[in-house]
Design an enzyme around this catalytic site. Structure first.
Site, PDB file in Angstrom:
ATOM      1  N   GLU A  54      26.845  34.910  98.511  1.00 13.26           N
ATOM      2  CA  GLU A  54      27.733  35.702  99.377  1.00 13.26           C
ATOM      3  C   GLU A  54      29.062  35.985  98.677  1.00 13.26           C
ATOM      4  OE1 GLU A  54      27.143  32.833 102.653  1.00 13.26           O
ATOM      5  OE2 GLU A  54      26.687  34.589 103.877  1.00 13.26           O
ATOM      6  N   ALA A  68      27.942  26.918 100.184  1.00 13.23           N
ATOM      7  CA  ALA A  68      28.913  26.115 100.928  1.00 13.23           C
ATOM      8  C   ALA A  68      28.603  24.633 100.716  1.00 13.23           C
ATOM      9  CB  ALA A  68      28.821  26.462 102.408  1.00 13.23           C
ATOM     10  N   GLY A  90      26.278  30.551 100.193  1.00 12.85           N
ATOM     11  CA  GLY A  90      27.658  31.016 100.057  1.00 12.85           C
ATOM     12  C   GLY A  90      27.979  31.460  98.641  1.00 12.85           C
ATOM     13  N   GLU A 119      19.857  29.474 103.609  1.00 12.23           N
ATOM     14  CA  GLU A 119      20.445  28.829 104.791  1.00 12.23           C
ATOM     15  C   GLU A 119      19.424  28.489 105.873  1.00 12.23           C
ATOM     16  OE1 GLU A 119      21.841  31.231 103.054  1.00 12.23           O
ATOM     17  OE2 GLU A 119      24.007  30.971 102.937  1.00 12.23           O
TER      18      GLU A 119
HETATM   19  C1  3H9 Z   1      25.842  27.915 102.950  1.00  8.28           C
HETATM   20  O1  3H9 Z   1      26.080  28.334 101.860  1.00  8.28           O
HETATM   21  C2  3H9 Z   1      26.469  28.447 104.203  1.00  8.28           C
HETATM   22  C3  3H9 Z   1      27.127  29.761 104.021  1.00  8.28           C
HETATM   23  O2  3H9 Z   1      26.217  30.815 104.200  1.00  8.28           O
HETATM   24  C4  3H9 Z   1      28.222  29.989 105.052  1.00  8.28           C
HETATM   25  C5  3H9 Z   1      29.345  29.049 105.074  1.00  8.28           C
HETATM   26  C6  3H9 Z   1      30.388  29.435 106.065  1.00  8.28           C
HETATM   27  N1  3H9 Z   1      26.402  21.238  99.234  1.00  8.28           N
HETATM   28  O3  3H9 Z   1      18.842  19.452  94.551  1.00  8.28           O
HETATM   29  P1  3H9 Z   1      19.503  18.635  93.482  1.00  8.28           P
HETATM   30  C7  3H9 Z   1      23.936  18.262  95.851  1.00  8.28           C
HETATM   31  S1  3H9 Z   1      24.808  26.607 103.180  1.00  8.28           S
HETATM   32  C8  3H9 Z   1      26.590  19.948  98.926  1.00  8.28           C
HETATM   33  O4  3H9 Z   1      18.994  17.274  93.240  1.00  8.28           O
HETATM   34  P2  3H9 Z   1      18.638  20.535  91.509  1.00  8.28           P
HETATM   35  C9  3H9 Z   1      22.699  17.473  96.203  1.00  8.28           C
HETATM   36  O5  3H9 Z   1      22.858  16.821  97.433  1.00  8.28           O
HETATM   37  C10 3H9 Z   1      24.349  26.117 101.578  1.00  8.28           C
HETATM   38  N2  3H9 Z   1      25.838  19.274  98.025  1.00  8.28           N
HETATM   39  O6  3H9 Z   1      19.588  19.419  92.099  1.00  8.28           O
HETATM   40  C11 3H9 Z   1      22.606  16.533  95.031  1.00  8.28           C
HETATM   41  O7  3H9 Z   1      23.564  15.510  95.240  1.00  8.28           O
HETATM   42  P3  3H9 Z   1      23.326  14.056  94.662  1.00  8.28           P
HETATM   43  C12 3H9 Z   1      23.289  26.966 101.030  1.00  8.28           C
HETATM   44  C13 3H9 Z   1      24.865  19.948  97.419  1.00  8.28           C
HETATM   45  O8  3H9 Z   1      19.215  20.900  90.209  1.00  8.28           O
HETATM   46  C14 3H9 Z   1      23.085  17.386  93.871  1.00  8.28           C
HETATM   47  O9  3H9 Z   1      23.808  18.462  94.469  1.00  8.28           O
HETATM   48  N3  3H9 Z   1      22.824  26.424  99.800  1.00  8.28           N
HETATM   49  C15 3H9 Z   1      24.605  21.291  97.702  1.00  8.28           C
HETATM   50  O10 3H9 Z   1      17.207  20.114  91.621  1.00  8.28           O
HETATM   51  C16 3H9 Z   1      21.977  17.930  93.009  1.00  8.28           C
HETATM   52  O11 3H9 Z   1      21.045  18.576  93.857  1.00  8.28           O
HETATM   53  C17 3H9 Z   1      21.728  25.645  99.711  1.00  8.28           C
HETATM   54  O12 3H9 Z   1      21.062  25.405 100.678  1.00  8.28           O
HETATM   55  C18 3H9 Z   1      25.431  21.949  98.653  1.00  8.28           C
HETATM   56  N4  3H9 Z   1      25.257  23.238  98.972  1.00  8.28           N
HETATM   57  O13 3H9 Z   1      18.791  21.794  92.506  1.00  8.28           O
HETATM   58  C19 3H9 Z   1      21.395  25.130  98.345  1.00  8.28           C
HETATM   59  N5  3H9 Z   1      23.558  21.708  96.952  1.00  8.28           N
HETATM   60  O14 3H9 Z   1      23.274  14.203  93.181  1.00  8.28           O
HETATM   61  C20 3H9 Z   1      20.872  23.740  98.431  1.00  8.28           C
HETATM   62  C21 3H9 Z   1      23.198  20.644  96.209  1.00  8.28           C
HETATM   63  O15 3H9 Z   1      24.470  13.270  95.174  1.00  8.28           O
HETATM   64  N6  3H9 Z   1      20.710  23.183  97.139  1.00  8.28           N
HETATM   65  N7  3H9 Z   1      23.976  19.590  96.495  1.00  8.28           N
HETATM   66  O16 3H9 Z   1      22.016  13.637  95.235  1.00  8.28           O
HETATM   67  C22 3H9 Z   1      19.605  23.337  96.386  1.00  8.28           C
HETATM   68  O17 3H9 Z   1      18.684  24.030  96.736  1.00  8.28           O
HETATM   69  C23 3H9 Z   1      19.553  22.613  95.086  1.00  8.28           C
HETATM   70  O18 3H9 Z   1      20.437  21.520  95.183  1.00  8.28           O
HETATM   71  C24 3H9 Z   1      19.938  23.423  93.845  1.00  8.28           C
HETATM   72  C25 3H9 Z   1      20.005  22.482  92.615  1.00  8.28           C
HETATM   73  C26 3H9 Z   1      18.871  24.491  93.608  1.00  8.28           C
HETATM   74  C27 3H9 Z   1      21.304  24.081  94.030  1.00  8.28           C
END
Ligand code: 3H9
Length: 694
Positions: free
Chosen positions: A105, A61, A102, A125
């Site tokens: 999911e 998400a 998400g 999450e």
């Molecule tokens: C969810 O899914 C809820 C659902 O269960 C239910 C919904 C109803 N959203 O980490 P990086 C941005 S909750 C928005 O440096 P990497 C991040 O801010 C979500 N932005 O890269 C950054 O922005 P910027 C569950 C996001 O390659 C850029 O992407 N998911 C999101 O080292 C690059 O990120 C998570 O918790 C997001 N979801 O790692 C995953 N994710 O360039 C959280 C990333 O402007 N994310 N951004 O600074 C991560 O763990 C890592 O970002 C990921 C990539 C492994 C994906």
């Protein structure tokens, strides 16, 4: 367009295209639904592939939409997944790189899943203070089994796709080209009669589900004390196990809605974005070219220098370690080896890796051996004269373009830079002790530090797994400048009526890893004493309680001398309240004619935390930190501020700056009130009804 739609010989391919990580924001969600409907309505299409462009299948998400109207606007993720799952034509999720939250999911809503090896699969999450809110707590246990799923959900940790190859999550692991394999798989299942399998229809098999859930609940309750999300994950999984998929889904939804509004979730999301925002410097564009760092040198093999060297070695970067005397060099190397041996013993490091790491160190007594280094970090005695000698020497031997960094925690980086003829190459890299463990790195930007030097150091920090925060030049930089005001209040409170154990207990209950007096005993009370002596000279107008000086005059420097604010027993780090010190404190109040009074825990917490906030606000005003979240990152990663409160500046926002201002004005009118000079930024923001973070 956040989603691309293409067709390939009877197969529709829906590709999420919402960089950087294909977050499932509103337009992406709408695009998926549109794509599925388009495919349903096209008689030529027999099957659908769902995949992601760029560096992720989907990171989940879009966190930036949380608590905004977009988060709940249709199509919600639940609607998207329902649309996918109820598609008459089979949907194949083609997963690569990252399928998280998400994103996973969504994939679980597809009829089939095919994955490339090396993809990170997670429901992370909980790390954001929430739980999977789009069916993850229900479908994952049905896909991979109760125990494995609960582990993933409660820890949030990623698992590599190949490790899940036989888990029931994937129908196939694609060894070659994923897109081709997915198309071939889709054609195969597209030729089959429906209905196609749904994860929600699988059963959760477990010989003793109830017992296991109870066991998990007990373990989680102790581990996740201040975080409500992990227990809620268990509630949702349990509801599905006991009462079926739909009831489980309803409980999951209820928990999600409640958790997303908690201060803990706000704090964790703030830390997630704060960490990423810290690496961005307003006037240093992201595409600034960086210098290559292939070889590092560290000057000084003491505790700090050795710890600093380990960071680079751990990242595979060779280090030349310089000392002035052979004994010091030998001692430093032996300490590094001992640290690695301890890691081997704990099973954190493979025995063969120990020698590999040690082999990356080249010990030397000669500055000439530093001539090939791309970065030289100085960690010598904290005295300007000593730094002068080192930097003049470095200016002679370092190659052109080498970055010259000082690990100073208190000295003026501009003065240090001026010892060289290349101030643009000089920067502060303030590591925190123990440097091989602590996450925080304050990067001190001198007035002449070149932008590419900053960009290089920030990139390198990521490589060595540090949270780097840029600070301007000032006494103490961000962290220590603020902590000084916090300690000042702690000492005033001793004079006014509190005792060390009470102060520590109150702030530790608030969530700090360690109160000011236990911390000071650990670091050495002589360090603060030296700083105060300097203050008495430089800022005679600044008023301090003399109680700490009195303690130091008795030689009680802390754990290392067997006594400080507390008593210590040999070989035991427990802090035992000291009758002697407590009596000394009471006597000191008497001598300074201070009427001792009972100080409540609330006042202790307020004075300590608001002292940080007030100084933090001044740091922002002066541009020493460029954003409030940078200050929070310093406190979360370097000073043991409770993560679930998000750092001092976010905490102030949570309390409300109006209330912070009133409290500071009140303390300013009480004894020792001269220490409270309200930061104008607080009053300005409070008047506008705003906080530090918007
Ligand atoms: C969810 O899914 C809820 C659902 O269960 C239910 C919904 C109803 N959203 O980490 P990086 C941005 S909750 C928005 O440096 P990497 C991040 O801010 C979500 N932005 O890269 C950054 O922005 P910027 C569950 C996001 O390659 C850029 O992407 N998911 C999101 O080292 C690059 O990120 C998570 O918790 C997001 N979801 O790692 C995953 N994710 O360039 C959280 C990333 O402007 N994310 N951004 O600074 C991560 O763990 C890592 O970002 C990921 C990539 C492994 C994906």
């Amino acid at each position: 367009m956040a989603v691309d739609y293409t067709t390939h010989d009877g197969v529709a391919v829906i590709t999420l295209n919402n960089p950087p990580v294909n977050g499932l924001g509103l337009s992406t969600r709408a695009g998926i639904v549109e794509g599925i409907e388009r495919a349903q309505n096209d008689p030529a299409i027999k099957a659908i592939v769902l995949t992601g462009a760029g560096k992720a299948f989907s990171g989940g998400a879009d966190i930036t939409e949380f608590n905004t109207p977009k988060a709940t606007q249709e199509p919600t993720l639940a609607t998207v997944i329902k649309t996918v799952e109820s598609s008459a034509k089979p949907v194949v999720a083609a997963i690569h790189s990252v399928a998280m939250g998400g994103g996973l999911e969504l994939a679980l809503g597809a009829h089939y899943r095919i994955a490339a090896p090396g993809a990170q699969i997670a429901l992370p999450e909980v790390k954001l203070g929430i739980l999977p809110g789009a069916g993850g707590t229900q479908r994952l246990p049905r896909a991979i089994g109760l125990e494995a799923a609960l582990n993933m959900i409660v820890s949030g940790a990623p698992v590599m796709s190949q490790q899940l190859a036989r888990s029931g999550l994937f129908d196939e692991l694609a060894e070659g080209d994923l897109a081709e394999a997915a198309l071939a798989f889709a054609r195969k299942v597209g030729a089959k009669e429906g209905p196609h399998p749904k994860v929600r229809e699988r059963k959760i098999e477990h010989p003793n589900a109830e017992g296991f859930i109870q066991f998990a609940r007990n373990s989680v309750a102790t581990l996740a004390k201040n975080f409500p999300a992990p227990l809620k994950c268990i509630d949702a999984v349990e509801a599905g196990v006991k009462n079926g998929f739909d009831k489980g889904l309803a409980v999951e939804r209820e928990c999600f809605v409640a958790l997303v509004q908690t201060p803990e979730s706000r704090a964790l999301r703030h830390a997630f974005f704060g960490e990423r925002a810290a690496s961005k410097i307003p006037d240093v564009p992201a595409d600034t070219p960086v210098r290559e760092i292939r070889q590092v040198a560290v000057i000084g093999a003491g505790t700090m220098g050795g710890g600093i060297a380990m960071n680079f070695i751990n990242a595979g970067i060779p280090v030349t370690l310089l000392e002035t005397k052979q004994e010091a060099l030998d001692r430093g190397l032996a300490t590094i080896r001992k640290n690695y041996e301890a890691s081997v013993k704990k099973g954190k490091l493979k025995p063969e890796a120990l020698e590999e790491r040690m082999a990356l160190i080249t010990p030397t007594l000669s500055y000439d051996d530093l001539k090939n280094a791309d970065l030289i970090v100085e960690a010598v005695f904290e005295e300007l004269g000593v730094k002068e000698q080192v930097f003049k020497r470095l200016d002679e031997v370092a190659k052109s373009g080498a970055i010259l960094a000082s690990n100073t925690s208190t000295l003026d980086v501009d003065k240090i830079a001026a010892f060289t003829r290349r101030p643009q190459d000089v920067v502060g890299m303030h590591f925190f002790s123990p440097a091989n463990v602590m996450k925080l790195l304050e990067v001190v930007r001198g007035k002449e530090t070149a932008k590419d030097v900053l960009a290089t150091v920030m990139k390198l920090a990521k490589k060595i797994k540090k949270t780097a925060v840029v600070s301007g030049v000032c006494d103490g930089f961000i962290g220590n400048r603020m902590i000084e005001q916090y300690i000042r209040q702690a000492l005033f409170m001793l004079e006014e009526g509190a005792l060390p154990a009470q102060v520590d207990r109150a702030i530790e209950k608030f969530g700090f890893a360690m109160g000011p007096f236990r911390m000071s005993d650990l670091a050495g009370n002589d360090i603060g004493w030296a700083i105060r002596k300097r203050r008495y000279q430089e800022h005679p107008e600044m008023h301090y309680s003399k109680i700490a000086d009195r303690l130091c005059e008795t030689g009680r420097f802390g754990q290392k001398t067997g006594g400080g604010w507390y008593d210590y027993k040999a070989g035991d780090r427990t802090a035992y309240p000291s009758k002697l010190v407590d009596e000394m404190i009471v006597a000191h109040s008497k001598e300074t004619n201070t009427q001792r009074r009972k100080i409540g825990d609330d006042e202790i917490v307020e004075r300590l935390v608001f002292a940080l906030v007030n100084e933090g606000a001044k740091i922002l005003e002066e541009g020493i930190a460029s954003k409030a979240s940078d200050i929070d990152m310093v406190y979360l990663t370097g000073y043991g501020f409770p993560l679930y409160r998000g750092g001092p500046m976010l905490y102030a926002d949570t309390v409300g700056l109006y209330n912070v201002e009133r409290a500071i004005r009140r303390y300013a009118s009480q004894p020792n009130g001269d220490a409270w000079q309200l930061a104008p930024r607080i009053a300005e923001l409070a008047a506008q009804g705003r906080g530090f973070n918007g």
